[in-house]
Motif scaffolding. Structure first.
Motif: not given
Length: 587
Positions: A338-344, A550-562
């Motif tokens: 949530e800190e890096g991707w909006p800037l990206a 579950d915490l990673a999903l709430a965090d939107r952890s980037s590598r969850l796409c894989e």
């Protein structure tokens, strides 16, 4: 499968790019899975498609879904949408025991990713020799060659195949003649150059050689260097275009003019930033984040990208660099999503506003859609757009291939990896190995890369081998590869700590040490919950693994796409809890 264009049959229009089925101008609603199946059927122009092929395309080769009922339900919903009688269908035909086909396709407008022309002229830009005596100029020489390659890739998309920088760099100080290099890579033209100094003044010397007869068809000396860096790309592009095609089109001239900044200093800063970003980004992000590998190169690149847009606020490539920095540092574990991707996203949008035809900007936006939005359709559209603008862009081929494999389209993904390898024959070592692990072919990764001489193994290869060995149960070899990867990255203390744990308590002691280290870092600062889920999966502790997932999903952890290709979770993929997690991710 066609992923762009308009397909017409009967009185229906299937707009693949908009993901929309229309009849008489009105949208016909279809859920995701039936829509994917309809696109697959429509893309084959009446060909018969077997149920096995449908399973591979929609769920992946290693799917554990109830695919029989899934296909039947999707077929039924398509027939409802098409108002097709299941007893005597007009459009969607069933061939019992064989498969399905869609009849009546009468017009297809396709805008797929352009393939390399069969007789494309092959060009390489060799790393510029640093003859100043100042090692600090190495970065500028490398990045100047890389950016010149990218520019040429745009200028001659229809007729030029530009060999990527990661292959070119292998020929620095190789002691080989142009004839030898041309023969090894089947080249038509070679651009070579050097940076020299005369007192306090720097000068760029460059020449373009036609390989067939070793004729120098263009050469120039540039001083001052900052302005010369821009002129090289303009003049080499024009010279090659005159050789290969009668003239540059107005569109190509406009693209070149927009790619280059107003301020030469902005370009100089961008080139230096890109050098450091490339040097760090090609690590396995899971390994890098687990072992907290240094991000010094990333942060050095950010300072240069900032400088580029300060010198020229209208320089689109500077914003691409910033987008790449913000996204990559999240994927590699330095910042929360949530800190890096909006800037990206904001930086990529700014680049697209400044230059809608810049392939790097579309590639950067595709990364946002892939790693953060988990929107495969929009990510695919962005990657395809980048490749239409520059078919000689191996980074776009690789990330697009990575996305395709993560959503189960392995055959297409491997085809794209092969295309990238043709453009970049030597590549950054390990890219193919990474693709093999993504598709679950750990046996092939080990067979293909472990037998190479140690001198041919990059840090990435050791990182990938560490994963492949552990998945295969070869834990001793996995620990050895981990230690070698850390030594390659100059992380000597961490390598020694892992070696000591292995010697005193075997593999379980290594994993327990990693778990304690990750928990301590999580308490003291940001550490992706996905890393902890992975280490608990490796320890076989399912409840803890699902807690952190579950915490990673709430965090939107980037590598969850894989998630579906993550090797640490393979043993749980058949469980209802894991399937529920996949659905929440949009798979």
């Amino acid at each position: 499968m066609k992923t762009q264009g308009l397909i017409r049959f009967a009185d229906f229009e299937l707009d693949v790019e908009r993901y929309e089925l229309r009849r008489g101008g009105d949208e016909v609603r279809l859920e995701r899975l039936p829509m994917e199946l309809l696109i697959l059927l429509a893309s084959r122009n009446g060909e018969l498609i077997s149920r096995a092929e449908i399973v591979r395309a929609l769920w992946g080769a290693n799917s554990f879904h109830d695919t029989e009922n899934g296909i039947n339900t999707a077929i039924r919903k398509i027939r409802l949408a098409l108002d097709d009688d299941p007893i005597a269908p007009r459009h969607l035909k069933t061939l019992k025991g064989k498969g399905y086909r869609l009849d009546g396709i009468r017009e297809t407008e396709q805008a797929a990713a352009p393939a390399q022309p069969p007789h494309a002229v092959r060009v390489i830009v060799l790393p510029f020799d640093n003859m100043t005596g100042d090692p600090g100029q190495d970065a500028f020489c490398d990045a100047l060659a890389a950016e010149t390659s990218a520019t040429l890739g745009m200028l001659g998309a229809e007729r030029l195949a530009v060999i990527a920088r990661t292959t070119a760099v292998h020929y620095r100080r190789a002691g080989k003649s142009i004839a030898e290099i041309a023969r090894e890579l089947t080249l038509d033209y070679v651009l070579e150059g050097s940076l020299t100094s005369d007192g306090t003044r720097l000068r760029i010397l460059a020449q373009l050689v036609r390989c067939a007869d070793q004729t120098q068809i263009w050469s120039h000396a540039y001083e001052p260097v900052s302005a010369g860096a821009l002129n090289i790309q303009q003049e080499v592009g024009a010279t090659l275009a005159a050789e290969v095609t009668p003239r540059l089109t107005q569109h190509q001239l406009t693209a070149l003019a927009r790619r280059l900044p107003v301020a030469p200093a902005a370009h100089d800063a961008y080139l230096r930033g890109r050098y450091y970003w490339y040097r760090r980004v090609h690590f396995d992000p899971c390994f890098a984040a687990t072992h907290a590998l240094s991000g010094e190169d990333f942060f050095r690149s950010r300072a240069y990208f900032d400088s580029a847009v300060e010198h020229d606020p209208t320089y689109a490539l500077g914003y691409v660099g910033l987008s790449n920095f913000h996204g990559s540092t999240v994927v590699h574990g330095f910042y929360p999503p949530e800190e890096g991707w909006p800037l990206a996203r904001a930086a990529a949008e700014r680049a697209l506003d400044l230059d809608p035809e810049l392939p790097e900007a579309h590639h950067a936006m595709g990364a946002v859609h892939y790693f953060y939005d988990w929107d495969w359709r929009r990510a695919e559209a962005a990657f395809l757009h980048a490749l239409r603008l520059n078919p000689s862009y191996p980074e776009a081929h690789r990330l697009y291939a990575r996305m395709l494999m993560s959503i189960g389209r392995d055959a297409e993904g491997h085809a794209l990896m092969k295309r990238a390898e043709k453009l970049d024959p030597l590549a950054f070592q390990g890219s193919r190995a990474f693709g093999l692990v993504l598709s679950g072919d750990h046996e092939q990764a080990v067979r293909e890369y472990f037998n190479r001489a140690a001198a041919e193994r990059s840090p990435l290869i050791y990182q990938i081998l560490a994963t492949a060995f552990e998945v295969k149960g070869l834990v001793k070899e996995s620990v050895e590869a981990t230690v070698e990867a850390l030594v390659c990255c100059n992380e000597l203390a961490r390598a020694q700590a892992i070696r000591e744990r292995w010697e005193t308590g075997a593999h379980d002691a290594v994993l327990q040490w990693l778990r304690a280290d990750l928990l301590a870092r999580h308490r003291d600062g940001y550490t992706s919950p996905l890393l902890l889920a992975e280490v608990y999966a490796r320890l076989g502790r399912a409840e803890d693994m699902f807690h952190w997932l579950d915490l990673a999903l709430a965090d939107r952890s980037s590598r969850l796409c894989e998630l579906r290709t993550n090797p640490w979770f393979l043993r749980w993929r058949t469980t209802g809890r894991f399937r529920s997690l996949e659905k929440r991710l949009g798979f």
